[in-house]
Scaffold this active site. Structure first.
Site, PDB file in Angstrom:
ATOM      1  N   LYS A  37      -5.803   7.070  -0.258  1.00 45.07           N
ATOM      2  CA  LYS A  37      -5.713   6.210  -1.442  1.00 45.07           C
ATOM      3  C   LYS A  37      -4.371   6.428  -2.138  1.00 45.07           C
ATOM      4  CE  LYS A  37      -8.087   9.875  -3.895  1.00 45.07           C
ATOM      5  NZ  LYS A  37      -9.398  10.502  -4.050  1.00 45.07           N
ATOM      6  N   ARG A 131     -19.348  11.031 -11.941  1.00 44.52           N
ATOM      7  CA  ARG A 131     -18.241  10.094 -11.898  1.00 44.52           C
ATOM      8  C   ARG A 131     -18.753   8.854 -11.177  1.00 44.52           C
ATOM      9  NH1 ARG A 131     -12.463  11.512  -9.186  1.00 44.52           N
ATOM     10  NH2 ARG A 131     -13.770  11.216  -7.357  1.00 44.52           N
ATOM     11  N   TYR A 247      21.183  14.221 -23.229  1.00 49.03           N
ATOM     12  CA  TYR A 247      20.515  13.804 -24.479  1.00 49.03           C
ATOM     13  C   TYR A 247      20.034  15.022 -25.267  1.00 49.03           C
ATOM     14  CZ  TYR A 247      20.058   8.853 -23.177  1.00 49.03           C
ATOM     15  OH  TYR A 247      20.292   7.541 -22.866  1.00 49.03           O
ATOM     16  N   MET A 295      16.356   8.753 -17.765  1.00 52.43           N
ATOM     17  CA  MET A 295      15.596   7.767 -16.989  1.00 52.43           C
ATOM     18  C   MET A 295      16.041   7.716 -15.534  1.00 52.43           C
ATOM     19  SD  MET A 295      15.118   3.691 -17.646  1.00 52.43           S
ATOM     20  CE  MET A 295      14.498   3.886 -19.308  1.00 52.43           C
TER      21      MET A 295
HETATM   22  C1  LIG Z   1      -9.545  11.676  -3.425  1.00 50.84           C
HETATM   23  C2  LIG Z   1     -10.818  11.996  -2.752  1.00 50.84           C
HETATM   24  C3  LIG Z   1     -10.865  12.940  -1.726  1.00 50.84           C
HETATM   25  C4  LIG Z   1      -9.682  13.811  -1.363  1.00 50.84           C
HETATM   26  O1  LIG Z   1      -9.517  14.802  -2.360  1.00 50.84           O
HETATM   27  P1  LIG Z   1      -8.392  15.936  -2.281  1.00 50.84           P
HETATM   28  O2  LIG Z   1      -8.693  16.814  -3.429  1.00 50.84           O
HETATM   29  O3  LIG Z   1      -7.091  15.240  -2.406  1.00 50.84           O
HETATM   30  O4  LIG Z   1      -8.534  16.601  -0.956  1.00 50.84           O
HETATM   31  C5  LIG Z   1     -12.065  13.093  -1.063  1.00 50.84           C
HETATM   32  N1  LIG Z   1     -13.172  12.389  -1.434  1.00 50.84           N
HETATM   33  C6  LIG Z   1     -13.165  11.503  -2.438  1.00 50.84           C
HETATM   34  C7  LIG Z   1     -14.400  10.780  -2.798  1.00 50.84           C
HETATM   35  C8  LIG Z   1     -11.995  11.283  -3.147  1.00 50.84           C
HETATM   36  O5  LIG Z   1     -11.982  10.428  -4.168  1.00 50.84           O
END
Ligand SMILES: *Cc1c(COP(=O)(O)O)cnc(C)c1O
Length: 347
Positions: A37, A131, A247, A295
């Protein structure tokens, strides 16, 4: 088209990525998938998927359907799951793309059933994080009856700590596994992998450790750095003793100094919290960051570093675990924050 060289690059080590994936598969006691992701934690999801699929990784996880669509066409034999499941507005994508939703609530299960979609789905059960996911009572109470589940997942809230919550979530997940049939079961992220094979079940879902993060002490010395941000020097200037840099004039030259100004700043995700502790190297020589991060510009102290000139490339100190400890950012933020101006270059 004119080919314009970027003055910022992210060098990416594919051998280190594969090494980390193999190590996680070996210690996790289960097949290892990959969380890709947020564009592969900023490294480029398409390239991560291509490299890991060629190494034998079959299960990939993204957050959204837009991320899934951007990965089409998938390499042969690869399975892609969408962690955020299906909202009403996702059903067209969910029907047309070769990816599975991870259903996260009784409402999403009902939506999937109502769509008449015959394909198998994944399901997330929340074992204590609150969650995403069905509650354990819902899963045990029949909410999933008759559903064709490919992978049943849960997610650990505190696997990076020695928390009593880990064992509680493990016990809850085992109870769900007894009651709810699925092709495979999956609990662990990167830190969960380090908790041992008890947490492995059939499939693990590492993310950060693939990309060079050290999620727990057990992984130290085994995980290799994958991402190496580099910035070009725009100018090397002499700064006389007593004058200030940048800055707010926060850094005063303690002696006659040479300052290298690099083409990099907070707009690239190199945030202001690196001031005071960040640094870079050039040909093995250390150049501490001086003054504030701007920046698009950051200054480094190159005093005594002979031969360094305009156009040279600095390699930022970006080994994730120490960089996180120094900056106060998480290892995740350090990677996912790196901006679009970095040209991603896999070796
Ligand atoms: C992001 C995620 C992972 C991976 O987590 P890491 O801590 O980066 O290894 C695994 N399972 C779910 C559901 C996630 O959202």
């Amino acid at each position: 088209m004119i080919d314009i060289a970027s003055p910022l690059r992210l060098r990416l080590d594919s051998a280190a990525l594969v090494h980390n994936w193999r190590w996680l598969a070996q210690v996790g006691g289960a097949e290892a998938g990959a969380a890709i992701k947020a564009d592969g934690y900023g490294l480029g999801a398409r390239d991560v998927m291509r490299i890991l699929a060629a190494a034998g990784c079959s299960y990939f996880f993204v957050a959204t359907w837009a991320e899934a669509a951007a990965l089409m066409p998938l390499p042969p034999g690869v399975s892609l799951s969408v962690l955020h499941g299906v909202g009403d507005e996702d059903m067209i994508a969910a029907r047309s793309l070769p990816a599975r939703p991870v259903l996260n609530s009784v409402e999403q299960v009902a939506r999937w059933r109502a769509s008449g979609e015959g394909r198998r789905c994944d399901v997330m059960v929340d074992t204590g994080m609150n969650r995403l996911g069905l509650r354990v009572e819902e899963a045990l109470g029949g909410a999933l009856d008759g559903l064709a589940i490919e992978t049943l997942l849960s997610h650990l809230a505190s696997a990076d700590e020695d928390s009593a919550l880990n064992a509680r979530q493990l016990a809850a997940f085992r109870a769900v596994r007894e009651a709810v049939p699925a092709r495979r079961y999956s609990l662990s992220n990167s830190a969960g992998v380090c908790l041992g094979a008890d947490y492995g079940f059939d499939l693990t879902r590492p993310g950060i450790a693939l990309y060079g993060g050290v999620p727990r002490r057990e992984a130290a010395g085994h995980i290799r750095q994958v991402a190496f941000p580099e910035a070009r020097i725009l100018q090397v200037r002499g700064v006389p003793s007593g004058e200030t840099v940048g800055y707010g004039a926060t850094w005063t030259a303690p002696r006659d100094s040479r300052i290298a100004v690099a083409n990099l700043g907070y707009a690239d995700g190199y945030l202001r919290c690196h001031a005071g502790s960040g640094g870079a190297t050039w040909q093995g020589r250390a150049l501490p960051l001086v003054g504030r991060v701007s920046m698009d510009l950051t200054a480094f102290d190159a005093t005594g570093v002979d031969g360094l000139r305009e156009g040279d490339w600095l390699t930022l100190d970006y080994n994730l675990a120490p960089a996180a400890a120094r900056s106060g950012l998480s290892q995740y933020e350090l990677l996912t924050g790196l901006g679009a101006r970095f040209e991603r270059i896999w070796d």
